[in-house]
Design an enzyme around this catalytic site. Structure first.
Site, short mmCIF file in Angstrom:
data_model
loop_
_atom_site.label_atom_id
_atom_site.label_comp_id
_atom_site.label_asym_id
_atom_site.label_seq_id
_atom_site.Cartn_x
_atom_site.Cartn_y
_atom_site.Cartn_z
N CYS A 203 -30.54 -31.83 4.28
CA CYS A 203 -31.07 -33.10 4.81
C CYS A 203 -30.98 -33.26 6.32
CB CYS A 203 -30.29 -34.26 4.21
SG CYS A 203 -30.20 -34.28 2.45
N HIS B 146 -29.32 -40.58 8.37
CA HIS B 146 -28.52 -39.35 8.26
C HIS B 146 -28.56 -38.46 9.51
CE1 HIS B 146 -26.88 -36.07 5.32
NE2 HIS B 146 -25.94 -36.69 5.99
#
Ligand SMILES: *[C@@H]1O[C@H](CO)[C@@H](O)[C@H](O)[C@H]1NC(C)=O
Ligand SMILES: *[C@@H]1O[C@H](CO)[C@@H](O)[C@H](O)[C@H]1NC(C)=O
Ligand SMILES: *[C@@H]1O[C@H](CO)[C@@H](O)[C@H](O)[C@H]1NC(C)=O
Ligand SMILES: *[C@@H]1O[C@H](CO)[C@@H](O)[C@H](O)[C@H]1NC(C)=O
Length: 578
Positions: free
Chosen positions: A79, A135
């Site tokens: 990610c 993130h």
């Protein structure tokens, strides 16, 4: 940042530096509306346009069939690196972002001196909006979306949250992680996250003034673990053909994502924006079929999972749709990389890619929009100096070295995503989907003839003969022919030593510019218990420089700008009088 920018602009105007004026925002009346639909941890085999009938994704399929299926779209293996590459147009090795995802409490983020897509789009008159996952760090406020070019944000800072209570846990720390802008959104708890983000997207579209170009990025939580299903209005019998209960739950989660895309495209249509839109669907990496955050996704028949450089990890589901595309309803096997979106979108929006400085991304817009030559043949997959894995692709050849976690993720998984005992592909569902309906209402006939769909599905499917043995790449390096052996079973390094040498030199070149990952321990001061049980920035930028020796807040302070301008003037003056 804002005041600083206006300061720079004011100084520029004051000194009437011609080249500075460009940074003042210019209006491009015909700039396209751009919608990014980024899905989390979705596997290759979890959309039905790749040939599986197990989980019908009629909206996603309708978008893909009417646009271009990007069948060799390479992403990073997890990610944080994928998002860093997407936003910056740079290989993560240049920023120390090539390794593990940022964990809650880790005082680390995308370096502040890296300028990112929303900031560039602002220069072109966009006011970028982000929904869902970030993130890319939140230890300081300056690392969070509103301080990095987004005008609005509804979402979470960490790798994931629970779908109903929006909590994230790390070790003994646990807390709420949903923010609207900089403020915790306590009032929103309880709605299924996929629906919450969809409704926010629809609201933004409804309130958008069509005169201005829209940039809307929806970074869905779906279908990241935990496996939490939407509880309302679900026809369980729909997935009776899936025997494995977790996979059945996963199918429901995927279905919600598919509906989300449908509702978003429908609202773009209702608002009259669709004719002038570019819509991109992509996953951030392959499905984690095993391991702590496994989600019952499937990359079948591709090898490997999230975290690996095998096709199952980095060959991500992707499609682009726009009336501005040169030729539509086709499958593209051109190599495209996640870093390419920055220049491609900036160019599509009317910007000059020279503005973007030194990046690794390559502009595909002239190809996508006008059919000009294919821009990319080689791609760096990653170099991770911690897990000791690296890989690169040149045309049909792929070199892979090393294994993440001793090869634990390097096999073939997700076989339950194969086609056994599944209903036939339902063409009517695609034909009646929100996406197909919106396209036909606003742009004429969509591509929903069963024969055309069948043809595209066949072209987009990967078929491999079942291999009983396959090569490991943790003891010897592997070279694969990923066009003829897309499942990466046979190591052909010995047959093609020259190709190995060339790819080796290519990797070496990038190894020289690699910035090592800052491996910072979890900072227990981040504990949400200190902040009303909420994950919030916990450091000042000055403190991070002081504490960790590396400049987390790099960027420019006002003083460095003054010094910089002073030096420039000095040099100019010296030159004049030379
Ligand atoms: C949480 O765990 C860390 C490391 O094990 C420890 O240093 C810290 O004191 C713990 N915090 C609480 C509140 O228990
Ligand atoms: C390579 O991977 C295989 C399969 O996981 C494993 O059995 C073997 O021990 C690994 N070798 C090394 C040197 O890590
Ligand atoms: C396909 O879906 C439509 C709409 O839900 C349904 O009416 C029809 O029975 C389905 N067809 C098949 C062959 O399952
Ligand atoms: C603390 O969190 C609760 C929800 O858990 C919320 O209702 C309350 O308003 C928060 N308090 C403050 C001061 O933000």
């Amino acid at each position: 940042m804002k005041t600083m920018k206006s300061l720079i602009i004011r100084i520029c105007i004051l000194l009437s530096f011609g080249f500075c004026v460009k940074s003042a925002s210019e209006q491009y009346p015909s700039a396209p509306h751009i919608v990014i639909f980024m899905v989390d941890d979705l596997g290759w085999n979890d959309v039905s346009f790749h040939g599986s009938n197990q989980i019908p994704t009629p909206n996603i399929d309708a978008l893909a069939y009417n646009g271009i299926i990007l069948n060799r779209h390479y992403v990073m293996p997890s990610c944080t690196p994928t998002r860093a590459a997407f936003f910056s147009g740079k290989y993560p090795i240049r920023m120390g972002m090539q390794g593990e995802g940022i964990m809650g409490g880790e005082p680390r983020g995308l370096p502040l001196n890296v300028r990112i897509l929303p900031e560039y789009l602002r220069d072109l008159g966009y006011s970028p909006k982000l929904i869902g996952k970030w993130h890319l760090g939140f230890h300081t406020r300056q690392h969070t979306p509103l301080h990095r070019g987004f005008d609005s944000f509804l979402g979470f800072y960490n790798s994931h949250i629970a779908y109903y209570d929006y909590k994230y846990s790390q070790g003994n720390m646990s807390g709420f992680d949903l923010h609207r802008g900089d403020v915790p959104a306590y009032d929103l708890q309880g709605q299924y996250a996929t629906d919450l983000f969809t409704e926010e997207a629809v609201k933004i579209i409804d309130h958008h003034d069509p005169i201005n170009p829209l940039y809307l990025q929806i970074n869905h939580l779906g279908v990241h673990a935990p496996l939490e299903v939407p509880l309302d209005n679900f026809d369980l019998s729909e997935f009776a053909h899936i025997r494995e209960p977790n996979r059945r739950n996963y199918a429901m989660m995927v279905t919600r994502l598919d509906e989300s895309l449908g509702r978003i495209v429908a609202s773009l249509g209702d608002k009259g924006l669709l004719k002038n839109s570019i819509i991109i669907l992509m996953t951030d990496n392959g499905a984690p079929t095993i391991g702590k955050y496994r989600n019952s996704g499937s990359n079948w028949p591709l090898r490997g999972t999230k975290y690996t450089l095998y096709e199952g990890g980095v060959r991500g589901v992707a499609a682009i749709w726009s009336p501005r595309l040169h030729s539509m309803a086709r499958v593209s096997n051109n190599i495209m990389h996640i870093t390419d979106w920055l220049p491609t979108l900036y160019s599509a929006a009317g910007g000059n890619v020279d503005d973007l400085g030194e990046i690794d991304g390559i502009n595909h817009w002239p190809h996508l929009h006008q059919g000009k030559e294919i821009p990319r043949e080689t791609v760096l997959l990653n170099i991770d100096e911690v897990s000791k894995t690296e890989g690169a692709i040149h045309r049909r050849f792929k070199l892979v070295r090393g294994a993440y976690k001793r090869g634990y993720y390097d096999q073939y998984y997700g076989e339950s995503g194969r086609n056994h005992e599944v209903p036939p592909y339902n063409y009517t569902l695609v034909h009646r989907s929100f996406v197909a309906t919106a396209i036909s209402a606003h742009l004429g006939d969509p591509m929903t003839q069963p024969s055309a769909m069948t043809h595209l599905r066949e072209q987009a499917s990967v078929l491999c003969r079942r291999k009983s043995t396959f090569s490991y790449c943790n003891e010897t390096e592997c070279l694969f022919d990923i066009v003829n052996d897309p499942c990466e079973a046979t190591n052909i390094a010995k047959q093609y030593p020259k190709v190995v040498t060339e790819l080796d030199l290519y990797l070496e070149k990038y190894g020289n510019v690699l910035v090592k990952q800052p491996r910072l321990p979890i900072d227990w001061m981040a504990d949400p218990r200190r902040r009303n049980n909420t994950w919030e920035p916990w450091l000042n930028p000055e403190m991070t420089t002081h504490l960790y020796g590396y400049n987390a807040a790099s960027g420019f302070s006002t003083w460095t700008i003054f010094i910089h301008i002073g030096m420039t003037l000095l040099i100019v003056t010296l030159k004049l009088f030379n």
